[in-house]
Design an enzyme around this catalytic site. Structure first.
Site, mmCIF file in Angstrom:
data_model
loop_
_atom_site.group_PDB
_atom_site.id
_atom_site.type_symbol
_atom_site.label_atom_id
_atom_site.label_comp_id
_atom_site.label_asym_id
_atom_site.label_seq_id
_atom_site.Cartn_x
_atom_site.Cartn_y
_atom_site.Cartn_z
ATOM 1 N N GLU A 41 7.391 5.324 -9.295
ATOM 2 C CA GLU A 41 5.951 5.286 -8.999
ATOM 3 C C GLU A 41 5.552 6.423 -8.072
ATOM 4 O O GLU A 41 4.566 7.123 -8.315
ATOM 5 C CB GLU A 41 5.582 3.935 -8.375
ATOM 6 C CG GLU A 41 5.801 2.780 -9.331
ATOM 7 C CD GLU A 41 5.370 1.435 -8.773
ATOM 8 O OE1 GLU A 41 5.005 0.582 -9.580
ATOM 9 O OE2 GLU A 41 5.411 1.243 -7.547
ATOM 10 N N ASP A 56 -3.465 -5.710 -17.889
ATOM 11 C CA ASP A 56 -2.384 -4.821 -18.353
ATOM 12 C C ASP A 56 -2.481 -4.441 -19.828
ATOM 13 O O ASP A 56 -1.466 -4.138 -20.456
ATOM 14 C CB ASP A 56 -1.003 -5.471 -18.084
ATOM 15 C CG ASP A 56 -0.799 -5.777 -16.611
ATOM 16 O OD1 ASP A 56 -1.271 -4.984 -15.768
ATOM 17 O OD2 ASP A 56 -0.183 -6.809 -16.311
ATOM 18 N N ILE A 88 -10.935 -6.754 -13.024
ATOM 19 C CA ILE A 88 -12.138 -6.022 -12.629
ATOM 20 C C ILE A 88 -13.339 -6.634 -13.349
ATOM 21 O O ILE A 88 -13.327 -6.769 -14.582
ATOM 22 C CB ILE A 88 -11.983 -4.529 -13.002
ATOM 23 C CG1 ILE A 88 -10.762 -3.928 -12.292
ATOM 24 C CG2 ILE A 88 -13.256 -3.750 -12.662
ATOM 25 C CD1 ILE A 88 -10.828 -3.915 -10.780
ATOM 26 N N GLY A 105 0.785 -1.235 0.000
ATOM 27 C CA GLY A 105 0.000 0.000 0.000
ATOM 28 C C GLY A 105 0.813 1.279 0.000
ATOM 29 O O GLY A 105 0.284 2.350 0.290
ATOM 30 N N HIS A 159 1.661 -0.222 -13.511
ATOM 31 C CA HIS A 159 2.380 -1.490 -13.663
ATOM 32 C C HIS A 159 3.880 -1.200 -13.565
ATOM 33 O O HIS A 159 4.364 -0.241 -14.173
ATOM 34 C CB HIS A 159 2.041 -2.115 -15.021
ATOM 35 C CG HIS A 159 2.631 -3.476 -15.184
ATOM 36 N ND1 HIS A 159 2.091 -4.601 -14.596
ATOM 37 C CD2 HIS A 159 3.748 -3.889 -15.830
ATOM 38 C CE1 HIS A 159 2.833 -5.654 -14.890
ATOM 39 N NE2 HIS A 159 3.851 -5.249 -15.633
HETATM 40 C C1 GRF Z 1 3.565 -1.452 -7.418
HETATM 41 O O1 GRF Z 1 4.844 -1.817 -7.848
HETATM 42 C C2 GRF Z 1 2.648 -1.265 -8.582
HETATM 43 O O2 GRF Z 1 3.301 -0.928 -9.757
HETATM 44 C C3 GRF Z 1 2.020 -2.618 -8.742
HETATM 45 O O3 GRF Z 1 1.924 -3.127 -7.445
HETATM 46 C C4 GRF Z 1 2.909 -2.549 -6.631
HETATM 47 C C5 GRF Z 1 2.241 -2.051 -5.404
HETATM 48 O O4 GRF Z 1 3.172 -1.647 -4.427
HETATM 49 N N1 GRF Z 1 0.785 -2.540 -9.465
HETATM 50 P P1 GRF Z 1 2.636 -0.976 -3.106
HETATM 51 O O5 GRF Z 1 1.630 -1.929 -2.484
HETATM 52 O O6 GRF Z 1 1.992 0.320 -3.505
HETATM 53 O O7 GRF Z 1 3.828 -0.753 -2.230
#
Ligand code: GRF
Length: 190
Positions: A174, A145, A88, A12, A104
């Protein structure tokens, strides 16, 4: 005033970053976090952040209208997936056309699809000898994806990288981009 629901079922950290980013935002709010994994750390994060969270199982998700009703009751406009691994279901896709986004941890269309998540993605990238990886932010459709790509950012794969070291570099991308790109997407859509 877009109202968001976050779907997250793991650590999270992205969900937390998004909640922090929109806290105090004049026109965007995170109303709820939805999780399918009992004990996931995202539930602790939700509690610490003061965001309501609910836990649901596979039968509820695919076999009932509990989640679409909940989203309607809370007047949710957009769904944000951040570490959510289940497809989903059609009823939710139809209720939120073009209004579900995912991140992703690789450069789609490579290294995506069913079973490609977390450490497996980074291991596959390294084993293929790629010299770069990154993130893909994309709309969600009925296949893993494969929705329309909205944004990508790149980082190098360094000699000697492990899945963990590459994951750390990708996570940094991210945190830098997901919340900002969500805000741009909402702005363009309204
Ligand atoms: C992330 O690497 C995201 O790209 C993928 O799942 C991971 C989630 O990481 N979809 P976190 O739970 O937000 O730390």
């Amino acid at each position: 005033m877009p109202r968001l629901a976050l779907f997250a079922s793991g650590n999270g950290s992205n969900a937390q970053r998004i909640v922090e980013y929109v806290t105090g935002h004049p026109s965007v709010s995170v109303e709820i976090i939805l999780c399918n994994h009992p004990g996931a750390y995202v539930l602790t994060r939700a509690e610490n952040l003061g965001v309501p969270a609910i836990l649901f199982d596979r039968e509820t998700f695919y076999g009932t209208d509990y989640i679409p009703r909940l989203l309607a009751d809370k007047r949710i406009d957009y769904l944000v997936l951040a570490g959510f691994l289940w497809l989903i279901p059609p009823a939710i896709l139809q209720a939120f056309p073009g209004r579900i986004i995912n991140i992703h941890p690789a450069l789609l269309p490579k290294y995506g699809g069913k079973g490609m998540y977390g450490e497996r993605v980074h291991r596959a990238v390294i084993e293929a000898g790629e010299v770069e990886s990154g993130i893909t932010i994309h709309l969600v459709n009925e296949r893993y994806d494969e929705g329309k790509i909205l944004f990508q950012a790149r980082c190098p794969v360094e000699p000697g990288d492990t899945p963990e070291s590459l994951a750390a570099r990708v996570h940094a991308l991210e945190y830098a981009h997901y919340a900002v790109e969500i805000e741009k997407w909402l702005t363009n859509d309204n």
